[in-house]
Write an enzyme that holds these catalytic residues in place. Structure first.
Site, short mmCIF file in Angstrom:
data_model
loop_
_atom_site.label_atom_id
_atom_site.label_comp_id
_atom_site.label_asym_id
_atom_site.label_seq_id
_atom_site.Cartn_x
_atom_site.Cartn_y
_atom_site.Cartn_z
N HIS A 86 0.83 -1.21 0.00
CA HIS A 86 0.00 0.00 0.00
C HIS A 86 0.86 1.26 0.00
O HIS A 86 0.58 2.22 -0.70
CB HIS A 86 -0.91 -0.01 1.22
CG HIS A 86 -1.61 1.30 1.41
ND1 HIS A 86 -2.65 1.69 0.61
CD2 HIS A 86 -1.38 2.33 2.25
CE1 HIS A 86 -3.05 2.90 0.98
NE2 HIS A 86 -2.29 3.31 1.97
N ARG B 38 -18.88 9.84 -9.06
CA ARG B 38 -19.39 8.70 -8.27
C ARG B 38 -20.41 9.24 -7.28
O ARG B 38 -20.11 10.18 -6.54
CB ARG B 38 -18.25 8.03 -7.51
CG ARG B 38 -18.74 6.83 -6.69
CD ARG B 38 -17.61 6.14 -5.95
NE ARG B 38 -17.12 6.96 -4.85
CZ ARG B 38 -16.03 6.69 -4.15
NH1 ARG B 38 -15.29 5.64 -4.46
NH2 ARG B 38 -15.64 7.48 -3.17
N GLU C 19 -16.43 -3.33 -7.93
CA GLU C 19 -15.62 -3.49 -6.72
C GLU C 19 -16.06 -4.70 -5.91
O GLU C 19 -15.44 -5.04 -4.92
CB GLU C 19 -15.64 -2.21 -5.88
CG GLU C 19 -17.03 -1.67 -5.62
CD GLU C 19 -17.04 -0.23 -5.12
OE1 GLU C 19 -15.99 0.27 -4.70
OE2 GLU C 19 -18.12 0.38 -5.14
N ASN D 160 -9.07 -1.03 -5.10
CA ASN D 160 -8.84 -1.16 -3.65
C ASN D 160 -9.95 -1.99 -3.00
O ASN D 160 -9.69 -2.94 -2.26
CB ASN D 160 -8.79 0.20 -2.98
CG ASN D 160 -7.80 1.14 -3.62
OD1 ASN D 160 -6.99 0.70 -4.44
ND2 ASN D 160 -7.86 2.40 -3.29
N ASP D 161 -11.20 -1.61 -3.27
CA ASP D 161 -12.29 -2.37 -2.68
C ASP D 161 -12.41 -3.75 -3.32
O ASP D 161 -12.71 -4.73 -2.64
CB ASP D 161 -13.62 -1.62 -2.81
CG ASP D 161 -13.90 -0.76 -1.58
OD1 ASP D 161 -13.38 -1.12 -0.50
OD2 ASP D 161 -14.60 0.25 -1.70
N ARG E 102 -9.22 -3.53 4.27
CA ARG E 102 -8.16 -2.66 3.75
C ARG E 102 -7.62 -1.69 4.78
O ARG E 102 -6.62 -1.02 4.56
CB ARG E 102 -8.66 -1.91 2.51
CG ARG E 102 -9.92 -1.13 2.75
CD ARG E 102 -10.49 -0.62 1.45
NE ARG E 102 -9.87 0.63 1.06
CZ ARG E 102 -10.37 1.46 0.16
NH1 ARG E 102 -11.47 1.15 -0.48
NH2 ARG E 102 -9.77 2.57 -0.13
N CYS F 10 -10.07 3.05 -11.60
CA CYS F 10 -9.88 4.30 -10.86
C CYS F 10 -9.32 4.02 -9.46
O CYS F 10 -9.42 4.85 -8.58
CB CYS F 10 -11.17 5.09 -10.76
SG CYS F 10 -12.46 4.26 -9.83
#
Lengths: 560, 85
Positions: A186, A324, A414, A437-438, A448, A485
């Site tokens: 990360h 979003r 996601e 990420n998700d 996370r 994204c």
């Protein structure tokens, strides 16, 4: 010890005082006593509380706005006369100041925690003040990551979790160095997204004395303590030469053979537009709208929303802006809605589009404001919903968008189910945007927010690449776009692989755009596809990355 | 002892900004001042932690008490803060 070596994962030169992040401030041992001078010990405790209060106040004055209210309230807590009284009483009985502070806070902590709701949330504020005071009394570095600094600091930690780094920016952090982690951790991804140099897997670095000046070379992985002037100059010259190479790549994102891949910016509000434009973003690939809704007692008015959306649309005439819709839920509760029920796993709860199904008035207001902002704008507005698991929800959202007068409605990919059934979803929506990420969090069942599980957040994991491939292929069967994204798009090497997997646009933190643009321009679409196939054939994240790199010959020119 | 009984009007109750403003004003006074919720135990009005811990919600009553020089004026001001919407 004046030189340490690690793996350089985000190129560039960073110089600043070391800020060593401790996991937590240890509890002062019960029974710790002072040497008998109670008055001197009380004075020490008062001084420490006052120092913490003054520091909170100063940070508040610098931050301004709502952050200032929060920090000033914290300063008042540190100066609380009742708290001081309890500390004085305990120290008077022979207890050491640090332990007395710990116990005095414990009394209030229990009261607040027991009350639930708003008060229970203040417990974290109280713990923060307690830990800061104990750190002052024990000569330990301050806990937490300072969100503001007079001079950018070098952030040193064992490893970093996304929660540690949410508040950071280039103005605050000169470089990252972590004891653990790898090129795909990360920290590495975040550093590239911010455009900040980073070195990971650097043994011994957390033993550096706080405040030591540190020179970090994010390409070679060398960390120099208390460097001389000539060393700093040499390092900066080398970094400038690389920077010149990146700056030479301009224009729309494309591969060496001319395949267009629009390069877009992730923005969290109008404040991020300047950086997006300065780095040559062709539009916005992820406009997070939470800033309009969080931390306020009333929902934002129609005009306020419309103005915030129009500001971003106006910045990209002829470009595209992907908005979003509100991504809130139990982990990011909205003060103006009734509190959601207790959720043992907020990441798996009523968040994103699921919350809209409960509070449809909030969605209608947002979609209406978006439609009004888009009318008369020269940018192409695309709206997408977070947390979509299947076609029923997707159809519902698309219908709501159309009813509001919005023409292009897409979804975030996601949730693994959405990637697996991408072909069905592509028939329903106009585009996909993969939130890596998700998607990683849900694919690997790894929270996370947990630093200890950071390795499972690695976007190079072949299972994640498989899902990206499925989503992109599903979109292509219906001639729909599929962007990425997440932070993955900010890694120039991974960006090539994503293009090879069939991704049609990349959106990232603006500082990462030049390196991604330059890297894509040095490779053909076919090279990207070969690298992607090689990465998916590897069994682990490390091997996937190595396999992809072996097929991307232009990386070494850029020092990547 | 001079006192004021008021109903808290702010939506957030005597928390967040209303609580901070209330305690800041109380802390400026050279005399002791307390606040109690309903018929409960009074706490030091200069202590933000004690005031927060009272957990006074919108629509609940508080009793503010002080004695000494300037008490009446102080109580009027504190009552106004506590009852402001």
């Amino acid at each position: 010890m004046d030189t340490l070596n690690g793996a350089g994962v985000s190129p560039g030169i960073g110089l600043g005082p070391a800020h060593v992040l401790l996991a937590e401030i240890p509890e002062p041992p019960p029974g710790a006593r002072h040497d008998g001078d109670a008055e001197a010990e009380k004075a020490r405790a008062y001084d420490a509380l006052e120092q913490v209060a003054a520091d909170l106040e100063a940070r508040g004055a610098k931050a301004g706005g709502e952050a200032q209210d929060v920090l000033e309230a914290q300063a008042m807590m540190a100066r609380d006369p009742g708290l001081a009284e309890s500390v004085a009483e305990l120290v008077g009985g022979g207890m050491a100041a640090a332990r007395a502070v710990y116990e005095a806070f414990a009394g209030y902590r229990e009261m607040l925690a027991g009350a639930g709701g708003y008060l229970a949330e203040r417990v974290a504020d109280l713990d923060d003040i307690r830990d800061r005071t104990i750190a002052v009394l024990s000569g330990l570095p301050m806990p937490g990551v300072p969100a503001a600094a007079d001079e950018p600091y070098v952030l040193i930690a064992r490893d970093l979790a996304p929660a540690d780094t949410a508040v950071l920016s280039r103005e605050v952090v000169a470089a990252f160095v972590t004891e653990e982690g790898g090129p795909t951790s990360h920290t590495a991804i975040l550093a590239r997204a911010l455009g900040v140099p980073a070195v990971v897997a650097c043994p011994g670095v957390t033993r550096i004395a706080p405040g030591t000046r540190v020179l970090v070379d994010g390409a070679s992985g060398v960390v120099r303590l208390s460097p001389g002037e000539d060393e700093i100059t040499t390092a900066r010259n080398a970094a400038a030469a690389r920077q010149a190479l990146l700056a030479a790549a301009t224009g729309p994102g494309r591969t060496a053979d001319g395949h267009l891949v629009p390069l877009l910016a992730n923005v969290g509000g109008p404040k991020d537009l300047e950086a997006a434009l300065a780095n040559g973003a062709e539009g916005v690939g992820l406009y997070r709208t939470e800033f309009l809704f969080l931390d306020r007692a009333e929902p934002p008015g129609a005009e306020e929303q419309e103005a915030a959306y129009r500001a971003v649309l106006n910045a990209f005439p002829g470009g595209r802006v992907v908005v979003r819709t509100l991504d809130a839920g139990a982990d990011k509760p909205l003060a103006f809605l009734p509190p959601p029920g207790e959720e043992p796993n907020p990441a798996l709860g009523e968040r994103g589009l699921r919350m809209f199904r409960v509070h449809q008035e909030v969605m209608s207001a947002q979609l209406g404001a978006l439609a009004r902002a888009a009318a008369g704008s020269r940018a192409k507005l695309q709206v997408m919903a977070p947390m979509v698991a299947g076609t029923t929800e997707a159809e519902w959202f698309v219908r709501a968008c159309h009813e509001a007068g919005l023409h292009e409605a897409g979804i975030m990919i996601e949730i693994p189910a959405a990637a697996l059934r991408a072909a069905d979803l592509a028939r329903v929506v106009d585009f996909f945007s993969i939130g890596t990420n998700d998607l990683a969090q849900y694919t690997f069942a790894a929270d996370r927010q947990l630093a200890s599980l950071a390795s499972l957040q690695d976007p190079w994991q072949p299972a994640l690449l498989d899902l990206v491939h499925l989503a992109a292929t599903g979109a292509r069967t219906q001639a729909k776009g599929c962007g990425v994204c997440g932070e993955a798009a900010a890694d120039p090497v991974l960006a090539c692989v994503l293009v090879g997997l069939g991704v049609t646009s990349l959106s990232m933190g603006a500082p990462a755009l030049p390196a991604v643009r330059a890297t894509l321009a040095r490779h053909t679409r076919e090279q990207c596809e070969v690298a992607a196939t090689a990465a998916r054939a590897a069994p682990t994240a490390q091997e996937a990355r190595a396999a992809a790199r072996a097929h991307l010959p232009g990386l070494s020119d850029l020092g990547l | 002892m001079p006192e004021r009984r008021v109903t808290v009007q702010a939506e957030v109750g005597l928390h967040a900004r209303p609580a901070a403003t209330f305690v800041q004003r109380a802390a400026q006074a050279p005399i002791a001042v307390t606040v109690a919720k309903g018929g409960g135990e009074p706490v030091n009005a200069k202590s933000i932690l004690s005031v927060l811990a009272l957990d006074v919600r919108q629509g609940e009553n508080v009793v503010i008490s002080a004695e000494g020089e300037g008490a009446e004026e102080l109580l009027d001001e504190l009552a106004a803060i506590a009852s402001a919407p």
